[in-house]
Design a protein around this motif. Structure first.
Motif, PDB file in Angstrom:
ATOM      1  N   ALA A 118       0.815  -1.219   0.000  1.00 54.32           N
ATOM      2  CA  ALA A 118       0.000   0.000   0.000  1.00 54.32           C
ATOM      3  C   ALA A 118       0.847   1.267   0.000  1.00 54.32           C
ATOM      4  CB  ALA A 118      -0.960  -0.025   1.188  1.00 54.32           C
ATOM      5  N   PRO A 119       1.792   1.444   0.944  1.00 52.04           N
ATOM      6  CA  PRO A 119       2.594   2.686   0.898  1.00 52.04           C
ATOM      7  C   PRO A 119       3.506   2.781  -0.317  1.00 52.04           C
ATOM      8  CG  PRO A 119       3.389   1.214   2.627  1.00 52.04           C
ATOM      9  CD  PRO A 119       2.094   0.652   2.156  1.00 52.04           C
ATOM     10  N   VAL A 120       4.013   1.639  -0.793  1.00 52.44           N
ATOM     11  CA  VAL A 120       4.859   1.673  -1.985  1.00 52.44           C
ATOM     12  C   VAL A 120       4.056   2.122  -3.199  1.00 52.44           C
ATOM     13  CG1 VAL A 120       6.138   0.241  -3.625  1.00 52.44           C
ATOM     14  CG2 VAL A 120       6.567   0.005  -1.176  1.00 52.44           C
ATOM     15  N   LEU A 121       2.888   1.551  -3.378  1.00 54.91           N
ATOM     16  CA  LEU A 121       2.051   1.919  -4.520  1.00 54.91           C
ATOM     17  C   LEU A 121       1.533   3.346  -4.397  1.00 54.91           C
ATOM     18  CD1 LEU A 121       0.109  -1.414  -5.035  1.00 54.91           C
ATOM     19  CD2 LEU A 121       1.791  -0.413  -6.572  1.00 54.91           C
ATOM     20  N   ALA A 122       1.324   3.807  -3.171  1.00 55.06           N
ATOM     21  CA  ALA A 122       0.927   5.205  -2.992  1.00 55.06           C
ATOM     22  C   ALA A 122       2.023   6.142  -3.486  1.00 55.06           C
ATOM     23  CB  ALA A 122       0.611   5.467  -1.522  1.00 55.06           C
ATOM     24  N   ARG A 123       3.271   5.774  -3.198  1.00 53.05           N
ATOM     25  CA  ARG A 123       4.396   6.572  -3.684  1.00 53.05           C
ATOM     26  C   ARG A 123       4.484   6.536  -5.204  1.00 53.05           C
ATOM     27  NH1 ARG A 123       7.897  10.624  -2.033  1.00 53.05           N
ATOM     28  NH2 ARG A 123       9.904  10.432  -3.104  1.00 53.05           N
ATOM     29  N   VAL A 124       4.290   5.355  -5.779  1.00 54.66           N
ATOM     30  CA  VAL A 124       4.345   5.217  -7.228  1.00 54.66           C
ATOM     31  C   VAL A 124       3.248   6.040  -7.883  1.00 54.66           C
ATOM     32  CG1 VAL A 124       4.067   3.597  -9.135  1.00 54.66           C
ATOM     33  CG2 VAL A 124       5.477   2.967  -7.171  1.00 54.66           C
ATOM     34  N   SER A 125       2.034   5.978  -7.330  1.00 55.56           N
ATOM     35  CA  SER A 125       0.926   6.745  -7.915  1.00 55.56           C
ATOM     36  C   SER A 125       1.168   8.244  -7.798  1.00 55.56           C
ATOM     37  CB  SER A 125      -0.387   6.371  -7.234  1.00 55.56           C
ATOM     38  OG  SER A 125      -0.401   6.805  -5.883  1.00 55.56           O
ATOM     39  N   ALA A 126       1.826   8.676  -6.716  1.00 62.24           N
ATOM     40  CA  ALA A 126       2.140  10.099  -6.578  1.00 62.24           C
ATOM     41  C   ALA A 126       3.167  10.556  -7.605  1.00 62.24           C
ATOM     42  CB  ALA A 126       2.651  10.383  -5.163  1.00 62.24           C
ATOM     43  N   ARG A 127       3.974   9.627  -8.111  1.00 59.74           N
ATOM     44  CA  ARG A 127       4.991   9.946  -9.114  1.00 59.74           C
ATOM     45  C   ARG A 127       4.431   9.980 -10.541  1.00 59.74           C
ATOM     46  NH1 ARG A 127       9.548  12.422  -7.510  1.00 59.74           N
ATOM     47  NH2 ARG A 127      10.844  11.214  -6.088  1.00 59.74           N
ATOM     48  N   ALA A 166      -6.067   8.912 -12.335  1.00 58.08           N
ATOM     49  CA  ALA A 166      -5.910   7.541 -12.837  1.00 58.08           C
ATOM     50  C   ALA A 166      -4.877   6.779 -12.014  1.00 58.08           C
ATOM     51  CB  ALA A 166      -5.495   7.572 -14.307  1.00 58.08           C
ATOM     52  N   GLY A 167      -3.790   7.460 -11.624  1.00 57.15           N
ATOM     53  CA  GLY A 167      -2.777   6.808 -10.801  1.00 57.15           C
ATOM     54  C   GLY A 167      -3.322   6.381  -9.456  1.00 57.15           C
ATOM     55  N   GLN A 168      -4.120   7.229  -8.829  1.00 55.03           N
ATOM     56  CA  GLN A 168      -4.715   6.868  -7.548  1.00 55.03           C
ATOM     57  C   GLN A 168      -5.681   5.700  -7.685  1.00 55.03           C
ATOM     58  OE1 GLN A 168      -6.414  10.568  -6.269  1.00 55.03           O
ATOM     59  NE2 GLN A 168      -4.483  11.360  -5.460  1.00 55.03           N
ATOM     60  N   ALA A 169      -6.448   5.692  -8.773  1.00 56.03           N
ATOM     61  CA  ALA A 169      -7.386   4.585  -8.987  1.00 56.03           C
ATOM     62  C   ALA A 169      -6.648   3.268  -9.216  1.00 56.03           C
ATOM     63  CB  ALA A 169      -8.290   4.900 -10.173  1.00 56.03           C
ATOM     64  N   LEU A 170      -5.582   3.304 -10.020  1.00 51.71           N
ATOM     65  CA  LEU A 170      -4.787   2.090 -10.252  1.00 51.71           C
ATOM     66  C   LEU A 170      -4.108   1.625  -8.969  1.00 51.71           C
ATOM     67  CD1 LEU A 170      -3.176   2.936 -13.713  1.00 51.71           C
ATOM     68  CD2 LEU A 170      -4.991   1.278 -13.253  1.00 51.71           C
ATOM     69  N   CYS A 171      -3.646   2.570  -8.158  1.00 57.83           N
ATOM     70  CA  CYS A 171      -3.023   2.218  -6.883  1.00 57.83           C
ATOM     71  C   CYS A 171      -4.030   1.519  -5.976  1.00 57.83           C
ATOM     72  CB  CYS A 171      -2.478   3.474  -6.217  1.00 57.83           C
ATOM     73  SG  CYS A 171      -1.880   3.225  -4.534  1.00 57.83           S
ATOM     74  N   ASP A 172      -5.235   2.062  -5.879  1.00 60.06           N
ATOM     75  CA  ASP A 172      -6.273   1.432  -5.047  1.00 60.06           C
ATOM     76  C   ASP A 172      -6.592   0.026  -5.529  1.00 60.06           C
ATOM     77  OD1 ASP A 172      -6.380   3.709  -3.535  1.00 60.06           O
ATOM     78  OD2 ASP A 172      -8.146   4.539  -4.540  1.00 60.06           O
ATOM     79  N   LEU A 173      -6.672  -0.135  -6.845  1.00 60.52           N
ATOM     80  CA  LEU A 173      -6.982  -1.452  -7.394  1.00 60.52           C
ATOM     81  C   LEU A 173      -5.852  -2.444  -7.113  1.00 60.52           C
ATOM     82  CD1 LEU A 173      -8.750  -3.326  -9.103  1.00 60.52           C
ATOM     83  CD2 LEU A 173      -7.635  -2.390 -11.147  1.00 60.52           C
ATOM     84  N   ALA A 174      -4.609  -1.996  -7.296  1.00 54.77           N
ATOM     85  CA  ALA A 174      -3.479  -2.894  -7.054  1.00 54.77           C
ATOM     86  C   ALA A 174      -3.390  -3.295  -5.589  1.00 54.77           C
ATOM     87  CB  ALA A 174      -2.183  -2.215  -7.498  1.00 54.77           C
ATOM     88  N   VAL A 175      -3.610  -2.338  -4.677  1.00 50.79           N
ATOM     89  CA  VAL A 175      -3.582  -2.668  -3.248  1.00 50.79           C
ATOM     90  C   VAL A 175      -4.713  -3.627  -2.899  1.00 50.79           C
ATOM     91  CG1 VAL A 175      -3.863  -1.694  -0.941  1.00 50.79           C
ATOM     92  CG2 VAL A 175      -2.424  -0.533  -2.603  1.00 50.79           C
ATOM     93  N   TYR A 176      -5.865  -3.416  -3.486  1.00 49.33           N
ATOM     94  CA  TYR A 176      -7.009  -4.301  -3.239  1.00 49.33           C
ATOM     95  C   TYR A 176      -6.700  -5.734  -3.671  1.00 49.33           C
ATOM     96  CZ  TYR A 176     -11.780  -6.125  -3.567  1.00 49.33           C
ATOM     97  OH  TYR A 176     -12.914  -6.886  -3.428  1.00 49.33           O
TER      98      TYR A 176
END
Length: 312
Positions: free
Chosen positions: A230-239, A288-298
């Motif tokens: 979750a925190p890793v993907l949050a960082r990726v989506s912020a980038r 879109a990045g936030q949505a993909l991050c949420d989906l990947a974490v899910y």
């Protein structure tokens, strides 16, 4: 749940588009920019009428949002070309160096972060020193110095980052150095961020329990990586917005005709439609990045599915 998130994302994108329109409309007069300082009031009024700027702002606002949501972003006042066409042309050069640079920086930062978190001695201090050095250096210094040393002096790479018309050399040789320097710019803060995540995860009580049960260190690290999704993907989506826009410094130094260069030219020439189009694309990439991050974490973390499944 996902339908609600899509509706929220669409509403957020529409709100961002409206805010960009209101800010640009308040700060700049398109008619005055077109005609210059010496234009008479009559000429300005005629130009505003021709451009539709004398209509109520609420009407123009709703028309702008509706057009933006259908990806009709208007036409460049400077070039007379649809903004969507300009964005499509500039996206290729930007992604050619920004995407591999982004992937390289993320992979190296993740591996270095795990190494620093696991070996809290000389390796950790050395990696922290490297990250601090990279964070302390301006991106301008990194890019200019990298181009001077690796392209001008050592001649390992072409000086330009994009081939001129008729150049028979493959594209890979041109974008390799910009991609490496773009990765280097991101590496410092990413390494420190991922190290902090893995230090926290490795100190969790359940990790000691895994080791006590006899799990090998490799399997423990894999469990930690999964828990830190979750925190890793949050960082990726912020980038991701940076991936879309690229680096203005890299594109200026290497003469790459990307989105960063397009935005600088649009601001310089007061091409408001292009500025609005780039801002809309950045907002869309962020959402879109936030949505993909949420989906990947899910999908990766079972703990995020537990509340939803319990409510069924």
């Amino acid at each position: 749940m996902w339908i609600r998130r899509l509706l929220v994302a669409a509403a957020t994108l529409a709100l961002v588009s409206a805010l960009v329109f209101l800010v640009v409309d308040a700060l700049a007069d398109r008619a005055a920019l077109d005609l210059g300082r010496g234009a008479s009031p009559e000429a300005l009024a005629a130009r505003r009428h021709l451009l539709g700027l004398d209509r109520p702002i609420v009407t123009r606002l709703f028309e702008h949002v509706a057009s933006a949501m259908s990806f009709e972003l208007g036409e460049s006042a400077r070039l007379g070309v649809p903004v969507v066409t300009l964005l499509r042309r500039a996206a290729g050069p930007t992604l050619a160096y920004a995407l591999p640079g982004f992937l390289l920086a993320t992979i190296v930062a993740l591996l270095a972060g795990v190494a620093a978190a696991r070996r809290r001695g000389l390796v950790d201090r050395g990696l922290l020193a490297v990250s601090t050095l990279l964070m302390s250096c301006s991106s301008v210094i990194v890019v200019v110095l990298g181009q001077y040393l690796l392209a001008h002096r050592m001649r390992w790479f072409p000086v330009l980052g994009w081939p001129l018309a008729g150049d028979p050399r493959p594209l890979l040789g041109f974008v390799l150095l910009p991609a490496l320097l773009w990765a280097l710019i991101q590496l410092g803060p990413d390494l420190r961020h991922y190290r902090a995540i893995f230090v926290r995860e490795l100190a969790a009580p359940h990790v000691e329990g895994l080791r006590a049960r006899g799990l090998g260190e490799r399997r423990v690290v894999l469990r930690v990586l999964r828990g830190a999704a979750a925190p890793v993907l949050a960082r990726v989506s912020a980038r991701l917005p940076q991936l879309v826009l690229g680096s203005v410094v890299v594109e200026h130094v290497f003469n790459i005709p990307g989105l960063g260069a397009l935005l600088v030219a649009a601001v310089r020439d007061a091409d408001l439609a292009v500025v609005q189009g780039v801002a809309f694309c950045l907002a869309a990439a962020t959402i879109a990045g936030q949505a993909l991050c949420d989906l990947a974490v899910y999908l990766l973390d079972p703990r995020t599915r537990a509340p939803a499944e319990a409510g069924r």
